[in-house]
Design a protein around this motif. Structure first.
Motif, short mmCIF file in Angstrom:
data_model
loop_
_atom_site.label_atom_id
_atom_site.label_comp_id
_atom_site.label_asym_id
_atom_site.label_seq_id
_atom_site.Cartn_x
_atom_site.Cartn_y
_atom_site.Cartn_z
N LEU A 44 0.83 -1.20 0.00
CA LEU A 44 0.00 0.00 0.00
C LEU A 44 0.86 1.25 0.00
O LEU A 44 0.53 2.25 -0.66
CB LEU A 44 -0.94 0.00 1.21
CG LEU A 44 -2.09 -1.01 1.18
CD1 LEU A 44 -2.86 -0.99 2.49
CD2 LEU A 44 -3.03 -0.73 0.01
N GLU A 45 1.98 1.21 0.72
CA GLU A 45 2.91 2.34 0.71
C GLU A 45 3.51 2.54 -0.68
O GLU A 45 3.70 3.68 -1.13
CB GLU A 45 4.04 2.11 1.73
CG GLU A 45 3.59 2.25 3.18
CD GLU A 45 4.69 1.92 4.17
OE1 GLU A 45 5.78 1.49 3.72
OE2 GLU A 45 4.47 2.09 5.38
N THR A 46 3.79 1.44 -1.38
CA THR A 46 4.29 1.54 -2.75
C THR A 46 3.25 2.17 -3.66
O THR A 46 3.56 3.05 -4.48
CB THR A 46 4.67 0.14 -3.29
OG1 THR A 46 5.71 -0.41 -2.49
CG2 THR A 46 5.15 0.22 -4.73
N ILE A 47 1.99 1.73 -3.51
CA ILE A 47 0.90 2.30 -4.32
C ILE A 47 0.74 3.79 -4.01
O ILE A 47 0.60 4.62 -4.92
CB ILE A 47 -0.41 1.55 -4.06
CG1 ILE A 47 -0.32 0.11 -4.59
CG2 ILE A 47 -1.59 2.27 -4.71
CD1 ILE A 47 -1.45 -0.79 -4.15
N ASP A 48 0.76 4.14 -2.72
CA ASP A 48 0.64 5.54 -2.33
C ASP A 48 1.78 6.37 -2.91
O ASP A 48 1.59 7.51 -3.35
CB ASP A 48 0.64 5.68 -0.81
CG ASP A 48 -0.65 5.21 -0.17
OD1 ASP A 48 -1.64 5.03 -0.93
OD2 ASP A 48 -0.68 5.02 1.05
N SER A 49 2.98 5.79 -2.90
CA SER A 49 4.15 6.49 -3.43
C SER A 49 3.97 6.81 -4.91
O SER A 49 4.24 7.92 -5.37
CB SER A 49 5.40 5.63 -3.22
OG SER A 49 6.54 6.23 -3.83
N ILE A 50 3.47 5.82 -5.66
CA ILE A 50 3.25 6.02 -7.10
C ILE A 50 2.14 7.03 -7.34
O ILE A 50 2.23 7.89 -8.22
CB ILE A 50 2.91 4.68 -7.78
CG1 ILE A 50 4.10 3.72 -7.70
CG2 ILE A 50 2.50 4.88 -9.23
CD1 ILE A 50 3.78 2.31 -8.12
N ALA A 51 1.07 6.93 -6.54
CA ALA A 51 -0.11 7.76 -6.77
C ALA A 51 0.05 9.20 -6.28
O ALA A 51 -0.46 10.13 -6.92
CB ALA A 51 -1.33 7.13 -6.08
N PHE A 52 0.77 9.38 -5.17
CA PHE A 52 0.73 10.68 -4.51
C PHE A 52 2.08 11.42 -4.45
O PHE A 52 2.09 12.61 -4.15
CB PHE A 52 0.19 10.52 -3.08
CG PHE A 52 -1.17 9.88 -3.03
CD1 PHE A 52 -2.24 10.43 -3.71
CD2 PHE A 52 -1.38 8.72 -2.31
CE1 PHE A 52 -3.50 9.84 -3.67
CE2 PHE A 52 -2.63 8.12 -2.26
CZ PHE A 52 -3.69 8.69 -2.95
N LEU A 53 3.19 10.74 -4.68
CA LEU A 53 4.49 11.40 -4.57
C LEU A 53 5.03 11.75 -5.95
O LEU A 53 4.81 11.04 -6.92
CB LEU A 53 5.50 10.49 -3.85
CG LEU A 53 5.20 10.11 -2.40
CD1 LEU A 53 6.35 9.28 -1.83
CD2 LEU A 53 4.97 11.35 -1.53
N ASN A 54 5.74 12.87 -6.01
CA ASN A 54 6.47 13.20 -7.22
C ASN A 54 7.64 12.25 -7.37
O ASN A 54 8.08 11.61 -6.41
CB ASN A 54 6.98 14.64 -7.16
CG ASN A 54 5.85 15.66 -7.10
OD1 ASN A 54 4.81 15.46 -7.72
ND2 ASN A 54 6.05 16.74 -6.36
N MET A 55 8.20 12.16 -8.58
CA MET A 55 9.29 11.23 -8.80
C MET A 55 10.51 11.55 -7.93
O MET A 55 11.20 10.65 -7.47
CB MET A 55 9.69 11.22 -10.27
CG MET A 55 10.77 10.19 -10.62
SD MET A 55 10.38 8.49 -10.07
CE MET A 55 9.04 8.10 -11.19
N ASP A 56 10.77 12.84 -7.67
CA ASP A 56 11.91 13.18 -6.82
C ASP A 56 11.69 12.69 -5.39
O ASP A 56 12.63 12.22 -4.73
CB ASP A 56 12.22 14.68 -6.84
CG ASP A 56 11.02 15.54 -6.50
OD1 ASP A 56 9.89 15.02 -6.45
OD2 ASP A 56 11.22 16.75 -6.27
N VAL B 165 17.07 8.66 -17.81
CA VAL B 165 17.30 10.10 -17.94
C VAL B 165 16.68 10.86 -16.77
O VAL B 165 17.30 11.76 -16.20
CB VAL B 165 16.71 10.61 -19.28
CG1 VAL B 165 16.78 12.14 -19.35
CG2 VAL B 165 17.44 10.00 -20.46
N VAL B 166 15.47 10.47 -16.39
CA VAL B 166 14.80 11.12 -15.26
C VAL B 166 15.57 10.88 -13.96
O VAL B 166 15.81 11.80 -13.18
CB VAL B 166 13.35 10.61 -15.12
CG1 VAL B 166 12.73 11.08 -13.80
CG2 VAL B 166 12.51 11.09 -16.29
#
Length: 210
Positions: A136-148, A183-184
């Motif tokens: 769930l933390e991984t999903i939240d990270s993808i959904a709510f956090l910027n890539m940085d 690149v990102v």
């Protein structure tokens, strides 16, 4: 092997179960980077980690990977448990993050011990809960956090798991595990370096302050 089991699991399992694990378990050592489970494999045994760390990854239809979570000392893998109990093919890839020592438990014992030992039943349920929280933390990270922000969290987790401020990964390897482009990743790492958070070297990253 009995000493390794007692050192890592005496606080979890009763002595009778420890003796059974010692009787049927197989001690296995894998080196950093070695693949333990591949997507599509049938899982015949489940791991108990004695030392080291394992990363668990998923793969999409295009072959791109995503890091789900790490397994550490004293852990087992809920995804492996699910495959064992359902006799299904593995939906994850497991790779040694560090040199790792495991005890492999035959799947036939899992259901037997669930009914026989309360400590084993609690261990399995707690493992499911912990892995679910991490996914769930991984999903939240993808959904709510910027890539940085995801990159910083990734580096922090790597440092915690390896207990080392030097991350021995290439920019491409990090990109694979974060399901983004090299690149990102390179651009964001350069930004962190300019802020004094990390130092970049060939195929490694020194964490200064994250």
């Amino acid at each position: 092997m009995i000493d390794n089991i007692r050192e890592n699991f005496t606080h979890i399992f009763e002595e009778a179960l420890i003796l059974e694990i010692n009787e049927v378990g197989v001690l296995k050592e894998v080196v950093e980077g070695e693949k333990l489970i591949e997507i599509g494999d049938y899982v015949r045994s489940m791991p108990l980690l004695i030392s080291g760390a394992i990363k668990i990854l998923r793969e999409d239809d295009n072959g791109d990977e995503l890091l789900l979570y790490f397994l550490e000392r004293g852990d087992t893998c809920a995804m492996t448990l699910t495959c064992c109990l359902g006799q299904k093919k593995s939906e994850i890839r497991a790779i040694a993050e560090l040199d790792t020592t495991l005890i492999m438990i035959p799947i036939q014992k899992m259901e037997e011990w669930t009914g026989k030992y309360k400590s084993w039943r609690n261990f399995v349920f707690q493992s499911y809960q912990k892995r679910l929280t991490e996914m769930l933390e991984t999903i939240d990270s993808i959904a709510f956090l910027n890539m940085d922000e995801r990159l910083v969290k990734y580096l922090q987790n790597k440092q915690k798991v390896t207990n080392d401020s030097v991350i021995n990964s290439t920019h491409q390897e990090i990109a694979y595990e974060l399901n983004t482009s090299r690149v990102v990743v390179s651009r964001l790492l350069k930004k962190l370096e300019s802020l004094g958070k990390i130092e970049l070297y060939r195929n490694s990253i020194q964490i200064v302050s994250l």
